[in-house]
Scaffold this active site. Structure first.
Site, PDB file in Angstrom:
ATOM      1  N   PRO A  99      -7.326   3.419  29.190  1.00 19.26           N
ATOM      2  CA  PRO A  99      -6.884   4.609  28.448  1.00 19.26           C
ATOM      3  C   PRO A  99      -4.636   4.571  28.346  1.00 19.26           C
ATOM      4  O   PRO A  99      -4.362   4.880  28.811  1.00 19.26           O
ATOM      5  CB  PRO A  99      -6.501   5.470  29.258  1.00 19.26           C
ATOM      6  CG  PRO A  99      -7.281   4.732  30.606  1.00 19.26           C
ATOM      7  CD  PRO A  99      -7.357   2.939  30.537  1.00 19.26           C
ATOM      8  N   CYS A 100      -4.431   3.943  27.473  1.00 22.82           N
ATOM      9  CA  CYS A 100      -3.298   3.529  26.711  1.00 22.82           C
ATOM     10  C   CYS A 100      -2.333   5.200  26.950  1.00 22.82           C
ATOM     11  O   CYS A 100      -1.640   5.665  26.497  1.00 22.82           O
ATOM     12  CB  CYS A 100      -2.252   2.739  25.777  1.00 22.82           C
ATOM     13  SG  CYS A 100      -3.580   3.095  24.372  1.00 22.82           S
TER      14      CYS A 100
END
Length: 215
Positions: free
Chosen positions: A179-180
């Site tokens: 989850p950047c």
């Protein structure tokens, strides 16, 4: 690009039993291809509130998630598949059934019913070294929480390499699952995102990390 050669497909079709059920025939073809080791990468489309995604997996786990846009540009499925053929394996084939679990978890996530992904990840498209360490640190950020680029750089072993941490996020081959979008600027801004700022705001709002109207 022909993930499976014409001779391989022709041989498999000739050996398949006669059937008037096209779906069953296709499923049998895919099962035989997998059993014979002819498929290294399976892929399938997934609908999202932000547009159509493409998800690909190997026997190790999810290797690629293509967002509707990448760094402000539209990316076609063919471009993503060519990347996979070049850097992973040319033996790839669409198989929604093989990606049932990944598709289900993504759909549940977008519906607000899932706060973590349980599917396995194949990291082979991440560059070894700092980038790989940074993305592993990103993968550990909990749902509804955020970390700064500086915090990710520190976790990857170089607190001053916050720009490199941003680059690692920008080249993340497995967004959403890694989850950047949860990595933000130290000053309070949400920062850049490969899928675009509106998608990043939407994802952080979905998770309750920011208010919907936050700039």
């Amino acid at each position: 690009m022909n993930p499976l050669t014409e001779k391989q497909l022709e041989k498999m079709l000739k050996q398949a039993p006669p059937s008037t059920d096209l779906d069953r025939a296709v499923e049998g073809l895919l099962a035989r291809a997998e059993r014979d080791g002819l498929i290294d990468v399976a892929y399938a489309p997934v609908d999202s509130p932000f547009g159509r995604l493409l998800v690909a997996k190997t026997y190790r786990g999810v290797v690629r998630v293509k967002l509707p846009t990448s760094r402000g540009h539209q990316v076609s499925d063919d471009e993503a598949l060519q990347e996979l053929a070049t850097y992973v394996s040319p033996r790839l084939l669409e198989s929604r059934k093989r990606l049932d679990e990944e598709r289900r978890e993504l759909e549940e996530y977008f519906e607000g019913k899932r706060d973590r992904f349980d599917v396995e990840v194949d990291w082979q498209l991440t560059r070894p070294g700092f980038r790989n360490r940074a993305l592993h640190a990103v993968a550990r950020i909990p749902y509804g929480r955020t970390k700064t680029y500086t915090e990710i750089a520190k976790a990857a072993g170089n607190p001053r390499a916050f720009r490199a941490a941003g680059s690692a996020c920008g080249h993340n081959p497995i967004p959403l699952i890694v989850p950047c979008h949860r990595v933000v600027q130290s000053g309070g801004g949400i920062g850049n995102y490969g899928g675009g700022s509106e998608m990043k705001k939407g994802l952080l709002s979905l998770e309750g990390a920011i208010q919907p109207d936050q700039p």
